[in-house]
Design a protein around this motif. Structure first.
Motif, PDB file in Angstrom:
ATOM      1  N   GLU A  70      -0.633  -3.332  -6.266  1.00  0.00           N
ATOM      2  CA  GLU A  70       0.635  -3.414  -5.544  1.00  0.00           C
ATOM      3  C   GLU A  70       0.951  -4.828  -5.081  1.00  0.00           C
ATOM      4  O   GLU A  70       2.108  -5.142  -4.840  1.00  0.00           O
ATOM      5  CB  GLU A  70       0.623  -2.460  -4.351  1.00  0.00           C
ATOM      6  N   GLY A  71      -0.065  -5.664  -4.917  1.00  0.00           N
ATOM      7  CA  GLY A  71       0.184  -7.021  -4.481  1.00  0.00           C
ATOM      8  C   GLY A  71      -1.088  -7.748  -4.103  1.00  0.00           C
ATOM      9  O   GLY A  71      -2.142  -7.136  -3.934  1.00  0.00           O
ATOM     10  N   ILE A  72      -0.958  -9.071  -3.995  1.00  0.00           N
ATOM     11  CA  ILE A  72      -2.072  -9.924  -3.599  1.00  0.00           C
ATOM     12  C   ILE A  72      -1.627 -10.692  -2.363  1.00  0.00           C
ATOM     13  O   ILE A  72      -0.578 -11.329  -2.371  1.00  0.00           O
ATOM     14  CB  ILE A  72      -2.457 -10.896  -4.722  1.00  0.00           C
ATOM     15  N   GLY A  73      -2.434 -10.615  -1.316  1.00  0.00           N
ATOM     16  CA  GLY A  73      -2.104 -11.300  -0.073  1.00  0.00           C
ATOM     17  C   GLY A  73      -3.323 -11.988   0.499  1.00  0.00           C
ATOM     18  O   GLY A  73      -4.399 -11.978  -0.102  1.00  0.00           O
ATOM     19  N   GLU A  74      -3.172 -12.550   1.671  1.00  0.00           N
ATOM     20  CA  GLU A  74      -4.277 -13.305   2.264  1.00  0.00           C
ATOM     21  C   GLU A  74      -5.457 -12.414   2.659  1.00  0.00           C
ATOM     22  O   GLU A  74      -6.570 -12.890   2.797  1.00  0.00           O
ATOM     23  CB  GLU A  74      -3.800 -14.124   3.450  1.00  0.00           C
ATOM     24  N   LYS A  75      -5.243 -11.118   2.808  1.00  0.00           N
ATOM     25  CA  LYS A  75      -6.335 -10.201   3.169  1.00  0.00           C
ATOM     26  C   LYS A  75      -6.982  -9.558   1.960  1.00  0.00           C
ATOM     27  O   LYS A  75      -7.981  -8.863   2.088  1.00  0.00           O
ATOM     28  CB  LYS A  75      -5.832  -9.141   4.121  1.00  0.00           C
ATOM     29  N   GLY A  76      -6.408  -9.748   0.763  1.00  0.00           N
ATOM     30  CA  GLY A  76      -6.999  -9.190  -0.441  1.00  0.00           C
ATOM     31  C   GLY A  76      -5.957  -8.642  -1.391  1.00  0.00           C
ATOM     32  O   GLY A  76      -4.770  -8.958  -1.297  1.00  0.00           O
ATOM     33  N   ILE A  77      -6.416  -7.785  -2.278  1.00  0.00           N
ATOM     34  CA  ILE A  77      -5.576  -7.193  -3.313  1.00  0.00           C
ATOM     35  C   ILE A  77      -5.292  -5.747  -2.925  1.00  0.00           C
ATOM     36  O   ILE A  77      -6.220  -4.936  -2.802  1.00  0.00           O
ATOM     37  CB  ILE A  77      -6.288  -7.245  -4.676  1.00  0.00           C
ATOM     38  N   ALA A  78      -4.019  -5.420  -2.721  1.00  0.00           N
ATOM     39  CA  ALA A  78      -3.627  -4.060  -2.358  1.00  0.00           C
ATOM     40  C   ALA A  78      -3.500  -3.222  -3.621  1.00  0.00           C
ATOM     41  O   ALA A  78      -2.841  -3.637  -4.587  1.00  0.00           O
ATOM     42  CB  ALA A  78      -2.308  -4.079  -1.600  1.00  0.00           C
ATOM     43  N   ILE A  79      -4.153  -2.048  -3.611  1.00  0.00           N
ATOM     44  CA  ILE A  79      -4.099  -1.171  -4.772  1.00  0.00           C
ATOM     45  C   ILE A  79      -3.794   0.266  -4.344  1.00  0.00           C
ATOM     46  O   ILE A  79      -4.002   0.645  -3.196  1.00  0.00           O
ATOM     47  CB  ILE A  79      -5.419  -1.193  -5.585  1.00  0.00           C
ATOM     48  N   VAL A  80      -3.312   1.040  -5.308  1.00  0.00           N
ATOM     49  CA  VAL A  80      -3.142   2.484  -5.152  1.00  0.00           C
ATOM     50  C   VAL A  80      -3.957   3.131  -6.256  1.00  0.00           C
ATOM     51  O   VAL A  80      -3.913   2.708  -7.413  1.00  0.00           O
ATOM     52  CB  VAL A  80      -1.656   2.895  -5.268  1.00  0.00           C
ATOM     53  N   LEU A  81      -4.733   4.144  -5.875  1.00  0.00           N
ATOM     54  CA  LEU A  81      -5.544   4.893  -6.832  1.00  0.00           C
ATOM     55  C   LEU A  81      -5.027   6.318  -6.906  1.00  0.00           C
ATOM     56  O   LEU A  81      -4.736   6.924  -5.873  1.00  0.00           O
ATOM     57  CB  LEU A  81      -7.005   4.933  -6.385  1.00  0.00           C
ATOM     58  N   GLU A  82      -4.906   6.857  -8.109  1.00  0.00           N
ATOM     59  CA  GLU A  82      -4.529   8.249  -8.317  1.00  0.00           C
ATOM     60  C   GLU A  82      -5.495   8.836  -9.331  1.00  0.00           C
ATOM     61  O   GLU A  82      -5.723   8.247 -10.384  1.00  0.00           O
ATOM     62  CB  GLU A  82      -3.110   8.356  -8.863  1.00  0.00           C
ATOM     63  N   ALA A  83      -6.062  10.001  -8.991  1.00  0.00           N
ATOM     64  CA  ALA A  83      -7.011  10.632  -9.898  1.00  0.00           C
ATOM     65  C   ALA A  83      -6.899  12.149  -9.782  1.00  0.00           C
ATOM     66  O   ALA A  83      -6.256  12.667  -8.867  1.00  0.00           O
ATOM     67  CB  ALA A  83      -8.431  10.178  -9.589  1.00  0.00           C
ATOM     68  N   GLU A  84      -7.559  12.844 -10.693  1.00  0.00           N
ATOM     69  CA  GLU A  84      -7.481  14.302 -10.723  1.00  0.00           C
ATOM     70  C   GLU A  84      -8.262  14.978  -9.594  1.00  0.00           C
ATOM     71  O   GLU A  84      -8.033  16.135  -9.293  1.00  0.00           O
ATOM     72  CB  GLU A  84      -7.961  14.836 -12.084  1.00  0.00           C
ATOM     73  N   SER A  85      -9.166  14.233  -8.961  1.00  0.00           N
ATOM     74  CA  SER A  85      -9.954  14.814  -7.868  1.00  0.00           C
ATOM     75  C   SER A  85     -10.398  13.723  -6.893  1.00  0.00           C
ATOM     76  O   SER A  85     -10.450  12.546  -7.241  1.00  0.00           O
ATOM     77  CB  SER A  85     -11.193  15.527  -8.423  1.00  0.00           C
ATOM     78  N   ALA A  86     -10.741  14.153  -5.682  1.00  0.00           N
ATOM     79  CA  ALA A  86     -11.268  13.222  -4.685  1.00  0.00           C
ATOM     80  C   ALA A  86     -12.596  12.636  -5.148  1.00  0.00           C
ATOM     81  O   ALA A  86     -12.894  11.469  -4.879  1.00  0.00           O
ATOM     82  CB  ALA A  86     -11.423  13.920  -3.342  1.00  0.00           C
ATOM     83  N   GLU A  87     -13.372  13.425  -5.864  1.00  0.00           N
ATOM     84  CA  GLU A  87     -14.647  12.930  -6.389  1.00  0.00           C
ATOM     85  C   GLU A  87     -14.433  11.781  -7.367  1.00  0.00           C
ATOM     86  O   GLU A  87     -15.170  10.801  -7.360  1.00  0.00           O
ATOM     87  CB  GLU A  87     -15.432  14.064  -7.076  1.00  0.00           C
ATOM     88  N   ARG A  88     -13.402  11.906  -8.204  1.00  0.00           N
ATOM     89  CA  ARG A  88     -13.097  10.833  -9.167  1.00  0.00           C
ATOM     90  C   ARG A  88     -12.633   9.576  -8.437  1.00  0.00           C
ATOM     91  O   ARG A  88     -13.007   8.471  -8.812  1.00  0.00           O
ATOM     92  CB  ARG A  88     -12.044  11.307 -10.170  1.00  0.00           C
TER      93      ARG A  88
END
Length: 76
Positions: A32-50
């Motif tokens: 989603e973006g790169i800022g001074e605190k790090g790289i913001a990401i979104v994760l989507e998967a078929e299960s919480a375990e994944r």
């Protein structure tokens, strides 16, 4: 489908783009973006375990100092 938001903190800021490219190569991850605190990401998967597997894998990359989960949502 579980969805999580996280921040990936690189060991060295000069590696941010390389790490972001590596993250983009993972089908379940959106950078989603790169800022001074790090790289913001979104994760989507078929299960919480994944989601957990993906998160643990990223946190073990040698160029990553920290993986911070900031949001988690799942609906049945």
């Amino acid at each position: 489908m579980p969805v999580a938001g996280a921040v990936v903190v690189p060991m060295d800021r000069k590696d941010e783009e390389r790490i972001a490219d590596r993250l983009r190569a993972i089908p379940a991850v959106t950078v989603e973006g790169i800022g001074e605190k790090g790289i913001a990401i979104v994760l989507e998967a078929e299960s919480a375990e994944r989601l957990k597997e993906i998160s643990e894998s990223i946190s073990q990359w040698e160029e990553v100092i920290e993986f911070e989960l900031v949001y988690l949502n799942w609906e049945e």
